[in-house]
Design a protein around this motif. Structure first.
Motif, short mmCIF file in Angstrom:
data_model
loop_
_atom_site.label_atom_id
_atom_site.label_comp_id
_atom_site.label_asym_id
_atom_site.label_seq_id
_atom_site.Cartn_x
_atom_site.Cartn_y
_atom_site.Cartn_z
N TYR A 231 -30.00 16.37 10.03
CA TYR A 231 -30.85 15.01 9.96
C TYR A 231 -31.24 14.78 11.21
O TYR A 231 -32.10 13.87 11.64
CB TYR A 231 -30.01 13.78 9.37
CG TYR A 231 -30.55 13.52 7.91
CD1 TYR A 231 -31.44 12.49 7.78
CD2 TYR A 231 -30.24 14.37 6.92
CE1 TYR A 231 -32.14 12.37 6.46
CE2 TYR A 231 -30.82 14.16 5.77
CZ TYR A 231 -31.70 13.29 5.51
OH TYR A 231 -32.41 13.00 4.19
N VAL A 234 -34.46 16.61 11.00
CA VAL A 234 -35.16 15.89 9.92
C VAL A 234 -35.59 14.43 10.68
O VAL A 234 -37.12 14.19 10.28
CB VAL A 234 -34.25 15.50 8.57
CG1 VAL A 234 -35.24 14.65 7.69
CG2 VAL A 234 -34.31 16.79 7.92
N THR A 294 -33.38 15.63 0.21
CA THR A 294 -34.25 15.59 1.47
C THR A 294 -35.36 16.31 1.37
O THR A 294 -36.37 16.12 2.10
CB THR A 294 -33.23 16.11 2.50
OG1 THR A 294 -32.24 15.31 2.69
CG2 THR A 294 -34.01 15.81 4.17
N ALA A 298 -40.78 16.49 2.85
CA ALA A 298 -41.82 17.29 3.52
C ALA A 298 -43.01 17.22 2.67
O ALA A 298 -44.02 17.54 3.34
CB ALA A 298 -41.04 18.76 3.53
N CYS A 382 -43.92 19.86 11.28
CA CYS A 382 -42.95 19.02 10.97
C CYS A 382 -42.54 19.34 9.47
O CYS A 382 -41.26 18.99 9.10
CB CYS A 382 -43.31 17.53 10.96
SG CYS A 382 -43.77 17.20 12.52
N ILE A 386 -38.60 20.23 8.20
CA ILE A 386 -37.67 19.64 7.16
C ILE A 386 -37.06 20.66 6.18
O ILE A 386 -35.90 20.45 5.91
CB ILE A 386 -38.41 18.45 6.67
CG1 ILE A 386 -38.58 17.39 7.59
CG2 ILE A 386 -37.56 17.87 5.26
CD1 ILE A 386 -39.66 16.24 7.09
N THR A 390 -33.03 21.61 5.86
CA THR A 390 -32.34 21.32 4.73
C THR A 390 -31.86 22.31 4.09
O THR A 390 -30.73 22.51 3.68
CB THR A 390 -33.35 20.55 3.72
OG1 THR A 390 -33.82 19.17 4.40
CG2 THR A 390 -32.60 20.02 2.36
#
Length: 403
Positions: A231, A234, A294, A298, A382, A386, A390
């Motif tokens: 995280y 993230v 999570t 994305a 980005c 993520i 993850t």
């Protein structure tokens, strides 16, 4: 996965939980006003510039990161409810001071920054204490339902606060909106003071020893530090999207602020639905499910990068909001169940610190990255971060197997 629908009425009749939920709901509603009001308040002052606004907001955000570990140590050494009351009173004073400066029309930048630091410090003291208080208020078997219900209330009040903030600022002015936020902190302090929680025995150890002990508790659990490391990446990516890249692509290709507000509102609605769902579901491997939840974060970022229609991105944001609160409830509940109560706030402070460590960096890098490679390419990066972070977390045996 099973769904449990039987606990909500009993929980809502619990006086302790009702007091805590009411305090948080009122406080978060006020914060919803403040997020918008502070920006308009600073920009409405004579000689205001975007740089001054950035400085004031940075002065508010930086103490939340710098003092969060201190907040964890204090919360494990004294009554957490009492510390939350103190933090609320300090926050009320800071926002009352900001409101007075704005309403007077004479607001020196230095004094605004000092009060912003005080407000951020109050948040740093409050957050670890709040994380450690829930198990003292709710029976262990009801923690997941309680966390879900608390988030339903706070997510709903935040959405309402953000929705009403623009109208409030336009109607009564940014200064009075800040004063309303100060009042919400006072109400929260009064409600929190009525909680009856067990006292804490005095400690002979030093604050530094307490900090080291909290680190040992944190670092000894692979599932904990792996997900916090995940995280760190993230949250930085999400901050870059929400704060800079999303508004940029909305302005460039989607029609501006109206399109972006629809997308953001869809996510907020999703968090409310997600918290309600997470209060009911029962899973055998909560850490694994939380990490898997999570991945949907994305998708809307990737759709923004692909110039998808607004409605499609909004649907994806709604789904990501659901998944985000499923993660939040399962994660909070696991920490509250697995970490010894006497160390809980310190461990929570390390979790907060790790998760937020790169958040300012995400905002700082997003603009230059968009200039260097293009907004859509930065968004794609980005989304990729993520997914990679993850997937890497899933490699840890304790993440996959913790029951």
């Amino acid at each position: 996965m099973a769904v449990d629908c039987d606990h909500h009425p009993v929980l809502w009749r619990d006086r302790q939980l009702l007091l805590l939920a009411s305090a948080r709901t009122v406080s978060v509603l006020g914060n919803g006003f403040a997020r918008v009001a502070l920006g308009f308040a600073v920009l409405g002052l004579p000689g205001a510039t975007p740089g001054r606004l950035s400085l004031v907001l940075a002065c508010q955000a930086l103490p939340q990161l710098l003092f969060i570990l201190v907040g964890g140590v204090i919360a494990d050494r004294m009554s957490r409810a009492r510390l939350m009351v103190v933090a609320d009173i300090v926050g009320a004073g800071a926002y009352a001071g900001l409101a007075a400066l704005v309403l007077s029309g004479h607001a020196p930048l230095l004094l605004m920054c000092v009060l912003a630091v005080v407000a951020g410090t109050a948040t740093a003291l409050f957050s670890p204490a709040m994380d450690g208080l829930v198990p003292l208020v709710v029976p262990a078997g009801r923690l997941q339902q309680a966390n879900g219900l608390l988030r339903v209330g706070t997510n709903t009040s935040l959405l309402l606060g953000l929705a009403l903030s623009g109208v409030t600022v336009a109607w009564i002015g940014a200064g009075w909106a800040l004063a309303l936020n100060a009042g919400s902190f006072v109400v929260s302090a009064v409600l929190t003071a009525r909680l009856r929680v067990p006292g804490r025995a005095g400690k002979s150890s030093s604050a530094l020893d307490d900090l080291k002990e909290g680190w040992r508790e944190f670092a000894s659990r692979q599932w904990l530090w792996v997900v916090v490391a995940q995280y760190t990446v993230v949250v930085a990516a999400l901050n870059a999207n929400a704060g800079v890249l999303g508004p940029l692509v909305a302005e460039e290709e989607l029609g501006g602020a109206r399109a972006w507000s629809v997308i953001v509102a869809a996510q907020a609605l999703g968090t409310i639905a997600g918290a309600g769902l997470a209060a009911r579901v029962r899973v055998g491997r909560p850490v694994l499910v939380a990490v898997l939840a999570t991945f949907p974060a994305a998708l809307p970022i990737a759709l923004l990068a692909a110039s998808a229609p607004v409605w499609m991105t909004a649907v994806a944001m709604f789904c990501s909001g659901i998944a985000a609160d499923v993660f939040a409830v399962l994660w909070s509940t696991t920490i509250q169940r697995e970490i010894p109560e006497e160390s809980l706030s310190r461990v929570a402070s390390y979790e907060w610190f790790g998760s937020l460590a790169f958040a300012p960096l995400g905002l700082l890098v997003a603009g230059p990255a968009a200039d260097a490679v293009g907004t859509r390419e930065a968004l794609a990066g980005c989304a990729g971060l993520i997914v990679v972070a993850t997937a890497a977390a899933l490699l840890a045996p304790q993440v996959r197997g913790r029951r």
